[in-house]
Design a protein around this motif. Structure first.
Motif, mmCIF file in Angstrom:
data_model
loop_
_atom_site.group_PDB
_atom_site.id
_atom_site.type_symbol
_atom_site.label_atom_id
_atom_site.label_comp_id
_atom_site.label_asym_id
_atom_site.label_seq_id
_atom_site.Cartn_x
_atom_site.Cartn_y
_atom_site.Cartn_z
ATOM 1 N N GLY A 1 0.873 -1.188 0.077
ATOM 2 C CA GLY A 1 0.094 0.069 -0.161
ATOM 3 C C GLY A 1 0.816 1.085 -0.240
ATOM 4 N N VAL A 2 0.110 2.422 -0.485
ATOM 5 C CA VAL A 2 0.861 3.697 -0.369
ATOM 6 C C VAL A 2 1.401 3.837 1.123
ATOM 7 N N PRO A 3 2.877 4.143 1.428
ATOM 8 C CA PRO A 3 3.235 4.332 2.799
ATOM 9 C C PRO A 3 2.373 5.560 3.460
ATOM 10 N N GLU A 4 2.035 6.768 2.915
ATOM 11 C CA GLU A 4 1.350 7.583 3.512
ATOM 12 C C GLU A 4 0.039 7.149 3.973
ATOM 13 N N LEU A 5 -0.704 6.364 3.038
ATOM 14 C CA LEU A 5 -1.703 6.110 3.251
ATOM 15 C C LEU A 5 -2.041 4.896 4.596
ATOM 16 N N ARG A 6 -1.000 4.288 4.489
ATOM 17 C CA ARG A 6 -0.858 3.015 5.735
ATOM 18 C C ARG A 6 -0.560 4.002 7.201
ATOM 19 N N LYS A 7 0.188 5.091 6.835
ATOM 20 C CA LYS A 7 0.580 5.777 8.208
ATOM 21 C C LYS A 7 -0.764 6.521 8.700
ATOM 22 N N TYR A 8 -1.661 7.076 7.645
ATOM 23 C CA TYR A 8 -2.652 7.875 7.963
ATOM 24 C C TYR A 8 -3.641 6.981 8.722
ATOM 25 N N TRP A 9 -3.822 5.572 8.131
ATOM 26 C CA TRP A 9 -4.761 4.545 8.594
ATOM 27 C C TRP A 9 -4.490 3.948 9.928
ATOM 28 N N ALA A 10 -3.147 3.903 10.328
ATOM 29 C CA ALA A 10 -2.733 3.452 11.409
ATOM 30 C C ALA A 10 -2.789 4.649 12.515
ATOM 31 N N ASP A 11 -2.605 5.761 12.209
ATOM 32 C CA ASP A 11 -3.055 7.070 13.173
ATOM 33 C C ASP A 11 -4.361 7.072 13.592
ATOM 34 N N ALA A 12 -5.026 7.104 12.404
ATOM 35 C CA ALA A 12 -6.599 7.096 12.419
ATOM 36 C C ALA A 12 -7.255 6.092 13.309
ATOM 37 N N GLN A 13 -6.564 4.781 13.244
ATOM 38 C CA GLN A 13 -7.184 3.743 14.035
ATOM 39 C C GLN A 13 -7.051 4.235 15.743
ATOM 40 N N LEU A 14 -5.946 4.755 16.038
ATOM 41 C CA LEU A 14 -5.726 5.278 17.386
ATOM 42 C C LEU A 14 -6.719 6.503 17.733
ATOM 43 N N ALA A 15 -6.791 7.342 16.743
ATOM 44 C CA ALA A 15 -7.982 8.139 17.113
ATOM 45 C C ALA A 15 -9.475 7.569 17.357
ATOM 46 N N LYS A 16 -9.525 6.693 16.352
ATOM 47 C CA LYS A 16 -11.043 6.040 16.636
ATOM 48 C C LYS A 16 -11.158 4.988 17.757
ATOM 49 N N ASN A 17 -10.038 4.446 18.129
ATOM 50 C CA ASN A 17 -9.993 3.652 18.912
ATOM 51 C C ASN A 17 -8.668 3.845 20.165
ATOM 52 N N PRO A 18 -9.192 4.721 21.109
ATOM 53 C CA PRO A 18 -8.265 5.284 22.004
ATOM 54 C C PRO A 18 -7.618 4.029 22.672
ATOM 55 N N SER A 19 -8.412 3.060 23.188
ATOM 56 C CA SER A 19 -7.740 1.906 23.926
ATOM 57 C C SER A 19 -6.573 1.334 23.155
ATOM 58 N N LEU A 20 -6.407 1.710 21.911
ATOM 59 C CA LEU A 20 -5.132 0.859 21.135
ATOM 60 C C LEU A 20 -4.090 1.706 21.323
ATOM 61 N N VAL A 21 -4.139 2.844 21.784
ATOM 62 C CA VAL A 21 -2.792 3.591 22.061
ATOM 63 C C VAL A 21 -1.993 2.802 23.084
ATOM 64 N N GLY A 22 -0.828 2.640 22.713
ATOM 65 C CA GLY A 22 0.373 1.975 23.533
ATOM 66 C C GLY A 22 0.095 0.505 23.319
ATOM 67 N N ILE A 23 -0.709 0.060 22.734
ATOM 68 C CA ILE A 23 -0.719 -1.349 22.448
ATOM 69 C C ILE A 23 0.204 -1.801 20.982
ATOM 70 N N PRO A 24 0.936 -2.536 21.137
ATOM 71 C CA PRO A 24 1.770 -2.960 19.946
ATOM 72 C C PRO A 24 0.762 -3.824 18.854
ATOM 73 N N HIS A 25 1.046 -3.142 17.712
ATOM 74 C CA HIS A 25 0.294 -4.011 16.663
ATOM 75 C C HIS A 25 0.906 -3.654 15.299
ATOM 76 N N SER A 26 0.590 -4.473 14.138
ATOM 77 C CA SER A 26 1.353 -4.198 12.906
ATOM 78 C C SER A 26 0.661 -2.887 12.557
ATOM 79 N N LEU A 27 1.767 -2.457 11.195
ATOM 80 C CA LEU A 27 1.110 -1.439 10.358
ATOM 81 C C LEU A 27 0.112 -2.291 9.591
ATOM 82 N N PRO A 28 -1.116 -1.413 9.215
ATOM 83 C CA PRO A 28 -1.952 -1.889 8.343
ATOM 84 C C PRO A 28 -1.354 -2.133 6.907
ATOM 85 N N VAL A 29 -1.899 -3.339 6.231
ATOM 86 C CA VAL A 29 -1.590 -3.452 4.934
ATOM 87 C C VAL A 29 -2.633 -3.080 3.852
ATOM 88 N N VAL A 30 -2.354 -2.644 2.998
ATOM 89 C CA VAL A 30 -3.818 -2.192 2.022
ATOM 90 C C VAL A 30 -4.033 -3.523 1.384
#
Ligand SMILES: Cc1ncc(COP(=O)(O)O)c(C=O)c1O
Length: 436
Positions: free
Chosen positions: A92-121
Motif C-alpha cells: 500500500g501507499v506508505p502515507e496511506l498506511r501511516k494515516y490509517w494507523a494513526d486514524a485507528q488510534l484516534a478512533k480506538n483510543p484504547s489501542l494507544v500503547g498496544i503494539p500491533h502491525s502497520l495496516p497492509v492495504v
C-alpha cells in the motif's frame, strides 16, 4: 506437515513467528505458512534501481520525459498527481498506511500503547477477509461464527478454503450470546478460529459495553485454558453506532493485547467508513500480545506476499484520492453529515416500530443498534414467499436470509421508510390470509 518444501523466505518468517514459543506460526494454515514477500525479486531489484540514471526494471511505461506514459483523456479527469498512474507498492501507499494507523488510534483510543502491525492495504474488505482466511483456515477446520453473518463468508471461508462453520445463535434474550461464544471457545480442540463482525451484517447489532467486556473475558478464559485462537474481526461498518451504551471501539482493542495465545486480525477499510464502495480500499492489521516489532513485520510480509500473489497491488488512484480527502479540511464535517443521514434513517425506523404496535402481529424486529441494516422475523409466513410478494405486489425489495428479512435502511430515503414497513405489514397479513 507441509507437503512441498517451503521457500526459504517463508521459512525465515515462520522461524521469527515461532521464536521463544510464540504461538503465531502455530495458528497459520499451510497457505499462511507458505506466504512470504519476495523482497529480493523484481520488486526488490526495482527498489535498488530507484534513482539510477537509466532504469529498465519495472513493468510500467514512461514518456521520454520520465513521467508515466498515459492517456490524456484519463489524466484530464484526475486532480491527483500523474504518478497515480503507476503501481502502488503491494503493501500500500506508505502515507496511506501511516494515516490509517494513526486514524485507528484516534478512533480506538484504547489501542494507544498496544503494539500491533502497520495496516497492509487490500482490495477492500472482501480481499482482506480472503487473505485472513487464507492465512489461518485449513481444510476441514472449524470456524466459529454467530449464525447471522454476511453470506459472502460462505464463499470465502468454506468454499475457497474448506473451512466448516461452527455457528452459535447470535442472540439470547435480545443480547449478543456471549455464553454460546464462550462454550464454542472452550469446546474440544486447541486451535480455534473465530469470525466477529460488528456492526453486524445482516442484523445491524453491535455489543454493548458490558457485552464487549464479556466477550473479552470469554477469549481470555479460553486462552488461559490453553486454546490458541485466531480472531478475525470484520470492522466493515465501523463507526456507524447510533445508541448510547453500545461499544464504540473495535472489538480488536479487546483482543489485540489480551493473551499470547490470541492472534487478532483486524479487517477494515474505506468502503463503508468513507462511503466509497467502488474504490476497493481496505486494510489488514495484526495484534498479538508479546510480539516483537520484527514479528509484526513478519506478519505484514506474509500479508504483503498474499497481496502480491492475488492482485499485485491495490488501486493507486483510489489510495491517492483517499489521501487527498483525508487531508481536506472539509473531510470530518462531510463525514459526520453522512453519518447523520444514516442515523436519521435508523431513528425513523425505531420511531415507526414504536408508533405501529400493530406490526407486532406481523413480525418481530431483531435487535439492532448500528450499521446499515435491521432484520425482522415474519410471523407465520415464509420469509422467501414474503420477499417475493413484496417485490411483485408492492415493488419493495428486501433480502431474505435464514428465515429473516434484511432491510437496508441505509439505502432507503427517510420519507419512504414509513411506506416500506407498511408494505411489509400488509404483505404479511395478505399471505397469512392466503391472499398472495
Ligand atoms: C460484513 C461485511 N464485510 C465485508 C464486506 C465487503 O466490503 P468491501 O466492499 O470493502 O469488500 C461487506 C459488504 O457488504 C460486509 O457486509
Amino acid at each position: 506437515m507441509l507437503k512441498r518444501p517451503l521457500n526459504p523466505l517463508a521459512g525465515e518468517l515462520n522461524a521469527i513467528l515461532s521464536r521463544d514459543g510464540c504461538a503465531a506460526a502455530s495458528l497459520l494454515s499451510e497457505r499462511g505458512l507458505r506466504a512470504y514477500f519476495p523482497h529480493h525479486g523484481i520488486l526488490g531489484q526495482g527498489v535498488d534501481a530507484k534513482g539510477c540514471a537509466i532504469n529498465a526494471t519495472l513493468g510500467t511505461a514512461k514518456e521520454d520525459d520520465g513521467s508515466p506514459l498515459r492517456l490524456q483523456c484519463l489524466s484530464d479527469l484526475l486532480a491527483i498527481p500523474d504518478a497515480s498512474f503507476l503501481y502502488a507498492p503491494s503493501f500500500g501507499v506508505p502515507e496511506l498506511r501511516k494515516y490509517w494507523a494513526d486514524a485507528q488510534l484516534a478512533k480506538n483510543p484504547s489501542l494507544v500503547g498496544i503494539p500491533h502491525s502497520l495496516p497492509v492495504v487490500t482490495n477492500a474488505l472482501t480481499h482482506a477477509l480472503f487473505m485472513a482466511a487464507q492465512m489461518v483456515v485449513g481444510r476441514g477446520e472449524k470456524v466459529i461464527i454467530p449464525n447471522y453473518f454476511w453470506d459472502n463468508y460462505d464463499l470465502i471461508f468454506n468454499e475457497a478454503f474448506g473451512g466448516v462453520f461452527d455457528t452459535f445463535p447470535t442472540f439470547s434474550r435480545g443480547h449478543f450470546n456471549v455464553a454460546a461464544l464462550r462454550r464454542k471457545l472452550l469446546g474440544r480442540g486447541e486451535k480455534k478460529i473465530v469470525v466477529l463482525n460488528f456492526p453486524n451484517n445482516p442484523t445491524g447489532y453491535t455489543p454493548t459495553i458490558e457485552e464487549a467486556d464479556a466477550i473479552q473475558a470469554a477469549f481470555l478464559e479460553a486462552a488461559q485454558a490453553g486454546k490458541r485462537i485466531a480472531a478475525i474481526i470484520d470492522d466493515a461498518y465501523f463507526g456507524l453506532v447510533y445508541e448510547k451504551g453500545v461499544f464504540r471501539e473495535s472489538i480488536f482493542t479487546k483482543l489485540a493485547n489480551l493473551h499470547e495465545n490470541i492472534l487478532a486480525i483486524k479487517l477494515d477499510g474505506a468502503t463503508k467508513e468513507d462511503y466509497v464502495w467502488g474504490f476497493r480500499i481496505g486494510f489488514i492489521t495484526f495484534g498479538m500480545k508479546g510480539l516483537a516489532p520484527d514479528q509484526f513485520k513478519a506478519l505484514e510480509d506474509k500479508a504483503g506476499g498474499l497481496v502480491r500473489s492475488t492482485i499485485s497491488s491495490s488501486s493507486n488512484i483510489a489510495q491517492r484520492l483517499l489521501l487527498a480527502a483525508y487531508g481536506d479540511p472539509r473531510y470530518e464535517e462531510e463525514k459526520s453529515e453522512k453519518h447523520a443521514t444514516l442515523e436519521m434513517r435508523y431513528r425513523e425506523v425505531k420511531r415507526i416500530l414504536r408508533r405501529h404496535r400493530e406490526y407486532g402481529e406481523s413480525f418481530t424486529p431483531m435487535p439492532c443498534n448500528s450499521g446499515y441494516f435491521m432484520c425482522i422475523k415474519p410471523k407465520c409466513v415464509d420469509a422467501e414467499a414474503l420477499r417475493r410478494h413484496l417485490v411483485e405486489k408492492y415493488s419493495t425489495g428486501t433480502i431474505m436470509l435464514d428465515g429473516l428479512l434484511r432491510i437496508a435502511f441505509s439505502s432507503v430515503p427517510t420519507d419512504k421508510l414509513e411506506t416500506l414497513f407498511a408494505n411489509i405489514d400488509a404483505a404479511i397479513r395478505e399471505l397469512k390470509k392466503g391472499g398472495a
